[in-house]
Design an enzyme around this catalytic site. Structure first.
Site, PDB file in Angstrom:
ATOM      1  N   ASP A  90       0.866  -1.188   0.000  1.00  0.00           N
ATOM      2  CA  ASP A  90       0.000   0.000   0.000  1.00  0.00           C
ATOM      3  C   ASP A  90       0.897   1.230   0.000  1.00  0.00           C
ATOM      4  O   ASP A  90       1.909   1.257   0.703  1.00  0.00           O
ATOM      5  CB  ASP A  90      -0.910  -0.011   1.255  1.00  0.00           C
ATOM      6  CG  ASP A  90      -2.113   0.898   1.099  1.00  0.00           C
ATOM      7  OD1 ASP A  90      -1.919   2.111   0.910  1.00  0.00           O
ATOM      8  OD2 ASP A  90      -3.248   0.396   1.188  1.00  0.00           O
ATOM      9  N   ASN A  91       0.552   2.253  -0.787  1.00  0.00           N
ATOM     10  CA  ASN A  91       1.372   3.483  -0.783  1.00  0.00           C
ATOM     11  C   ASN A  91       0.849   4.516   0.210  1.00  0.00           C
ATOM     12  O   ASN A  91       1.358   5.635   0.268  1.00  0.00           O
ATOM     13  CB  ASN A  91       1.467   4.085  -2.194  1.00  0.00           C
ATOM     14  CG  ASN A  91       0.128   4.602  -2.691  1.00  0.00           C
ATOM     15  OD1 ASN A  91      -0.877   4.521  -1.986  1.00  0.00           O
ATOM     16  ND2 ASN A  91       0.112   5.123  -3.903  1.00  0.00           N
ATOM     17  N   LEU A  92      -0.175   4.128   0.970  1.00  0.00           N
ATOM     18  CA  LEU A  92      -0.790   4.982   2.010  1.00  0.00           C
ATOM     19  C   LEU A  92      -1.323   6.309   1.447  1.00  0.00           C
ATOM     20  O   LEU A  92      -1.440   7.286   2.181  1.00  0.00           O
ATOM     21  CB  LEU A  92       0.193   5.234   3.177  1.00  0.00           C
ATOM     22  CG  LEU A  92       0.694   3.987   3.919  1.00  0.00           C
ATOM     23  CD1 LEU A  92       1.649   4.373   5.036  1.00  0.00           C
ATOM     24  CD2 LEU A  92      -0.485   3.185   4.499  1.00  0.00           C
TER      25      LEU A  92
ATOM     26  N   ALA B 292      -6.145  -2.369  -4.056  1.00  0.00           N
ATOM     27  CA  ALA B 292      -5.702  -0.969  -4.187  1.00  0.00           C
ATOM     28  C   ALA B 292      -6.236  -0.359  -5.474  1.00  0.00           C
ATOM     29  O   ALA B 292      -6.308  -1.013  -6.509  1.00  0.00           O
ATOM     30  CB  ALA B 292      -4.175  -0.909  -4.195  1.00  0.00           C
ATOM     31  N   ALA B 293      -6.612   0.909  -5.387  1.00  0.00           N
ATOM     32  CA  ALA B 293      -7.041   1.659  -6.574  1.00  0.00           C
ATOM     33  C   ALA B 293      -7.269   3.090  -6.129  1.00  0.00           C
ATOM     34  O   ALA B 293      -7.324   3.381  -4.936  1.00  0.00           O
ATOM     35  CB  ALA B 293      -8.357   1.095  -7.130  1.00  0.00           C
TER      36      ALA B 293
ATOM     37  N   TYR C 159     -13.408   6.321 -14.168  1.00  0.00           N
ATOM     38  CA  TYR C 159     -13.166   5.275 -13.159  1.00  0.00           C
ATOM     39  C   TYR C 159     -13.740   3.933 -13.630  1.00  0.00           C
ATOM     40  O   TYR C 159     -13.058   2.904 -13.590  1.00  0.00           O
ATOM     41  CB  TYR C 159     -13.799   5.721 -11.832  1.00  0.00           C
ATOM     42  CG  TYR C 159     -13.899   4.641 -10.784  1.00  0.00           C
ATOM     43  CD1 TYR C 159     -12.780   4.218 -10.077  1.00  0.00           C
ATOM     44  CD2 TYR C 159     -15.130   4.048 -10.482  1.00  0.00           C
ATOM     45  CE1 TYR C 159     -12.878   3.234  -9.106  1.00  0.00           C
ATOM     46  CE2 TYR C 159     -15.234   3.066  -9.509  1.00  0.00           C
ATOM     47  CZ  TYR C 159     -14.105   2.665  -8.819  1.00  0.00           C
ATOM     48  OH  TYR C 159     -14.210   1.688  -7.869  1.00  0.00           O
TER      49      TYR C 159
ATOM     50  N   VAL D 171     -20.788   8.969   0.227  1.00  0.00           N
ATOM     51  CA  VAL D 171     -21.863   9.898   0.590  1.00  0.00           C
ATOM     52  C   VAL D 171     -22.044  10.061   2.108  1.00  0.00           C
ATOM     53  O   VAL D 171     -22.220  11.179   2.602  1.00  0.00           O
ATOM     54  CB  VAL D 171     -23.184   9.484  -0.129  1.00  0.00           C
ATOM     55  CG1 VAL D 171     -23.653   8.101   0.288  1.00  0.00           C
ATOM     56  CG2 VAL D 171     -24.285  10.493   0.113  1.00  0.00           C
TER      57      VAL D 171
ATOM     58  N   ASP E 231       4.540   1.814  -3.945  1.00  0.00           N
ATOM     59  CA  ASP E 231       3.563   2.156  -4.976  1.00  0.00           C
ATOM     60  C   ASP E 231       3.508   0.993  -5.974  1.00  0.00           C
ATOM     61  O   ASP E 231       4.549   0.455  -6.361  1.00  0.00           O
ATOM     62  CB  ASP E 231       3.977   3.452  -5.686  1.00  0.00           C
ATOM     63  CG  ASP E 231       2.836   4.004  -6.499  1.00  0.00           C
ATOM     64  OD1 ASP E 231       2.204   4.972  -6.046  1.00  0.00           O
ATOM     65  OD2 ASP E 231       2.544   3.436  -7.581  1.00  0.00           O
TER      66      ASP E 231
ATOM     67  N   GLY F 232     -20.329  11.538 -14.472  1.00  0.00           N
ATOM     68  CA  GLY F 232     -20.020  10.109 -14.404  1.00  0.00           C
ATOM     69  C   GLY F 232     -20.841   9.374 -13.348  1.00  0.00           C
ATOM     70  O   GLY F 232     -20.756   8.155 -13.222  1.00  0.00           O
TER      71      GLY F 232
HETATM   72  P1  NAD Z   1      -9.601   3.059  -0.179  1.00  0.00           P
HETATM   73  O1  NAD Z   1      -9.157   4.356  -0.806  1.00  0.00           O
HETATM   74  O2  NAD Z   1      -9.983   3.063   1.250  1.00  0.00           O
HETATM   75  O3  NAD Z   1      -8.480   1.955  -0.390  1.00  0.00           O
HETATM   76  C1  NAD Z   1      -7.584   1.931  -1.473  1.00  0.00           C
HETATM   77  C2  NAD Z   1      -6.197   1.629  -0.935  1.00  0.00           C
HETATM   78  O4  NAD Z   1      -5.291   1.516  -2.041  1.00  0.00           O
HETATM   79  C3  NAD Z   1      -5.651   2.734  -0.021  1.00  0.00           C
HETATM   80  O5  NAD Z   1      -5.118   2.156   1.152  1.00  0.00           O
HETATM   81  C4  NAD Z   1      -4.558   3.402  -0.861  1.00  0.00           C
HETATM   82  O6  NAD Z   1      -3.538   3.969  -0.056  1.00  0.00           O
HETATM   83  C5  NAD Z   1      -4.089   2.248  -1.737  1.00  0.00           C
HETATM   84  N1  NAD Z   1      -3.516   2.655  -3.028  1.00  0.00           N
HETATM   85  C6  NAD Z   1      -4.081   3.457  -3.969  1.00  0.00           C
HETATM   86  N2  NAD Z   1      -3.270   3.584  -5.041  1.00  0.00           N
HETATM   87  C7  NAD Z   1      -2.170   2.826  -4.780  1.00  0.00           C
HETATM   88  C8  NAD Z   1      -0.968   2.555  -5.507  1.00  0.00           C
HETATM   89  N3  NAD Z   1      -0.731   3.106  -6.695  1.00  0.00           N
HETATM   90  N4  NAD Z   1      -0.045   1.739  -4.938  1.00  0.00           N
HETATM   91  C9  NAD Z   1      -0.264   1.193  -3.700  1.00  0.00           C
HETATM   92  N5  NAD Z   1      -1.383   1.413  -2.980  1.00  0.00           N
HETATM   93  C10 NAD Z   1      -2.321   2.232  -3.510  1.00  0.00           C
HETATM   94  O7  NAD Z   1     -10.790   2.546  -1.090  1.00  0.00           O
HETATM   95  P2  NAD Z   1     -11.865   1.366  -0.847  1.00  0.00           P
HETATM   96  O8  NAD Z   1     -13.187   1.984  -0.792  1.00  0.00           O
HETATM   97  O9  NAD Z   1     -11.421   0.472   0.251  1.00  0.00           O
HETATM   98  O10 NAD Z   1     -11.774   0.594  -2.224  1.00  0.00           O
HETATM   99  C11 NAD Z   1     -11.070  -0.633  -2.348  1.00  0.00           C
HETATM  100  C12 NAD Z   1     -11.307  -1.231  -3.718  1.00  0.00           C
HETATM  101  O11 NAD Z   1     -12.693  -1.511  -3.906  1.00  0.00           O
HETATM  102  C13 NAD Z   1     -10.910  -0.318  -4.877  1.00  0.00           C
HETATM  103  O12 NAD Z   1     -10.352  -1.124  -5.891  1.00  0.00           O
HETATM  104  C14 NAD Z   1     -12.212   0.269  -5.328  1.00  0.00           C
HETATM  105  O13 NAD Z   1     -12.158   0.641  -6.687  1.00  0.00           O
HETATM  106  C15 NAD Z   1     -13.154  -0.900  -5.094  1.00  0.00           C
HETATM  107  N6  NAD Z   1     -14.547  -0.494  -4.907  1.00  0.00           N
HETATM  108  C16 NAD Z   1     -14.913   0.210  -3.799  1.00  0.00           C
HETATM  109  C17 NAD Z   1     -16.256   0.546  -3.623  1.00  0.00           C
HETATM  110  C18 NAD Z   1     -16.728   1.294  -2.412  1.00  0.00           C
HETATM  111  O14 NAD Z   1     -17.920   1.583  -2.337  1.00  0.00           O
HETATM  112  N7  NAD Z   1     -15.888   1.597  -1.442  1.00  0.00           N
HETATM  113  C19 NAD Z   1     -17.205   0.194  -4.599  1.00  0.00           C
HETATM  114  C20 NAD Z   1     -16.792  -0.495  -5.728  1.00  0.00           C
HETATM  115  C21 NAD Z   1     -15.456  -0.857  -5.854  1.00  0.00           C
END
Ligand code: NAD
Length: 305
Positions: free
Chosen positions: A31-33, A72-73, A138, A177, A51, A265
């Site tokens: 995780d890149n935090l 991660a995303a 996205y 939200v 990263d 979007g």
């Molecule tokens: P989040 O932002 O809490 O978690 C994402 C994590 O990925 C973070 O800890 C961030 O630091 C890390 N990260 C981002 N880019 C990075 C990189 N380049 N290298 C290393 N680490 C990286 O988001 P979340 O809500 O927990 O989402 C998790 C996953 O679920 C994502 O893939 C998101 O697209 C998917 N998702 C989430 C939801 C939702 O409602 N939360 C809905 C559909 C899909």
């Protein structure tokens, strides 16, 4: 088993890590935090602050790993209209680099968190075989990731589980939200700005139901296994605002920014068909409205009320 979880310091990733640790797995987190937090990281897991686009470091930590959960995303749909590059780098490029590291080191199993936004504005409830025509950058990035993963599976004898989530909510969720409403109300308890007309009607799933669903899906054994994960009903944004206000004991004036969409979007009506995952035994415990109430309480606790 040695399992690498990308995004394991984020909202959904940290809950998945907790579950894997409970099951006795050895967990490595990458995780890149950027949006995650060290506070969410399970003390039994081994955190590497890397990263995902850094191929060299990624290959190093990948050695000895048997399965990858790629969570991660950059999950912020709104950012896409201002900064498509951030979505491309953290979603598409990151996934490509991860798959390359897996191929080079010889890791054959990947679990991936995708999204309902891959379907764009589709009829509801939307089944997994409905065409993917996203309306956000996205959503497009996640279609690209899914396509890369499927092609690597067929080309390099890998296997994948791809989960298309509705809105996931609960403890440690610091975007979306409910979080937005709470933060706005903390700043001004007398007025709440609601993006759009408040009529947006979507499905919300509580984090524990979502994580349960991901483990159920692993029972399926195709080369590429795709499942929707959501609740069976919807809740309107205006109702979410009412629930948040009830839980905070406030009675503000609602101010709507207007229009069907909250942002460019935004898909205003979303409900996924979950029949495929139900057929192998999974059921969500909570409705959308119950999930919203639980998540509001969780976030208020997280934020010290
Ligand atoms: P989040 O932002 O809490 O978690 C994402 C994590 O990925 C973070 O800890 C961030 O630091 C890390 N990260 C981002 N880019 C990075 C990189 N380049 N290298 C290393 N680490 C990286 O988001 P979340 O809500 O927990 O989402 C998790 C996953 O679920 C994502 O893939 C998101 O697209 C998917 N998702 C989430 C939801 C939702 O409602 N939360 C809905 C559909 C899909």
């Amino acid at each position: 088993m040695s399992i690498l979880v990308t995004g394991g310091a984020g909202f959904i990733g940290s809950h998945v890590v907790d579950r894997l640790v409970e099951m006795g797995e050895d967990v490595i987190i990458v995780d890149n935090l950027s949006s995650g937090s060290k506070e969410y990281v399970n003390p039994e897991a081994d955190l590497h602050v890397i990263d995902l686009t850094d191929s060299e470091k990624l290959e190093e930590v990948m050695r000895g790993v048997e399965e990858v959960w790629h969570i991660a995303a950059n999950p912020d749909v709104r950012i896409g209209s201002e900064n498509p590059q951030a979505i491309y780098d953290n979603n598409v490029l990151a996934t490509y680099r991860l798959l390359e590291a897996m191929r080079k080191v010889g890791v054959g199993r990947i679990v991936f968190t995708s999204t309902s936004t891959v379907y764009g504005e589709a009829p509801t409830p939307t089944p997994e075989d409905y065409p993917t025509i996203p309306i956000s950058i996205y959503g497009a990035s996640k279609v690209a990731c899914e396509a890369l993963i499927a092609s690597y599976c067929h080309t390099f004898e890998m296997q994948s589980w791809i989960y298309r989530f509705a809105n996931v909510i609960g403890k440690r969720s610091n975007h979306g939200v409910i979080y937005d409403f709470i933060m706005k109300l903390k700043r001004n308890p007398n007025e709440l700005e609601i993006l759009g007309d408040g009529e947006q009607n979507k499905s919300y799933i509580y984090i524990s139901d979502c994580v349960d669903g991901m483990f159920y899906g692993l029972k399926s054994n195709e080369v590429v296994n795709i499942f929707n994960i959501g609740s069976e009903d919807q809740v309107k944004v205006k109702r979410i605002a009412e629930i948040v206000c009830e839980e905070m004991g406030l009675n503000p004036v609602f101010r709507f920014t207007g229009g069907r969409r909250g942002w460019k979007g935004d898909v205003p009506v979303m409900l996924l068909s979950i029949e495929k995952l139900k057929a192998i035994g999974w059921r969500p415990k909570y409705s959308s409205e119950e999930a919203v109430r639980l998540a509001t309480r969780d976030l208020l606790d997280d934020l010290g009320r």
